[in-house]
Design an enzyme around this catalytic site. Sequence first.
Site, short mmCIF file in Angstrom:
data_model
loop_
_atom_site.label_atom_id
_atom_site.label_comp_id
_atom_site.label_asym_id
_atom_site.label_seq_id
_atom_site.Cartn_x
_atom_site.Cartn_y
_atom_site.Cartn_z
N HIS A 180 0.86 -1.25 0.07
CA HIS A 180 -0.03 -0.05 -0.22
C HIS A 180 0.83 1.24 -0.09
CE1 HIS A 180 0.96 1.15 3.95
NE2 HIS A 180 0.78 -0.10 4.31
N GLU A 186 -1.78 -6.93 7.58
CA GLU A 186 -0.39 -6.90 8.11
C GLU A 186 -0.37 -7.73 9.45
OE1 GLU A 186 2.57 -6.52 7.94
OE2 GLU A 186 3.24 -4.50 7.48
#
Length: 233
Positions: free
Chosen positions: A43, A114
């Site tokens: 990202h 994550e």
Amino acid sequence: MSPTTAPANGDGGARSETDTAAGEVGRRPPMAEGLLRLYLVRHGETEWSLCGQHTGRSDIPLTAHGEASARALSPWLAGIQFARVLTSPRQRARQTCALAGLGPAAEIEPDLAEWDYGDYEGQRTADIRKVRADWNLFRDGCPHGETPTQISARADRLLASLRNTPGNVALFSHGQFGSALAARWIDLPVVDGQHFALGPASLSILAHDAHHTAAVRVVELWNAAVGRPPNNR
């Protein structure tokens, strides 16, 4: 034209250089047709990644610069036919996917989230090491968060679910889980993920080299900083 490079902005991770020419992004090994090929996108920049805060469960949006970098991914991905597009449920990954032009095809994949940093959520590595001088995420994990063994199992589960998918798959994920995923792709332990640094809005390719008796998993492209559109290829 070579990919741009940028300073480190991790979900706590460091930025590395890439020495692969930008033209490699769309180039396939001639004998690898039909084999699984993973386009791993980290990202774009967030306020926390900008200052090195570990960002796991916290749902932090992209900065304006992060949004621009995510849009700059679009020319690199637009000409590729993807069998599937998968994204982490966190908004920073979903935003990156949408701004890169693949939002309509995206499926939410929880295993792309994550690392769960537990008690270290929102902290910087430098601050953690003031009280735990030899701490290494990829070796030690996080108290009340995920261990390297759990991350390894999650990465392996994701890869197993894609094993029979032919062709290209786009994965929108995060810095330190992405590093662990690359290590597991080539059968290395998660602790070796520390050597696979990922910058914001970077593109990597996990593929197969078929110039062997059996196809071998390889890291074909790593941490390409495609932070601006390719004008001359």
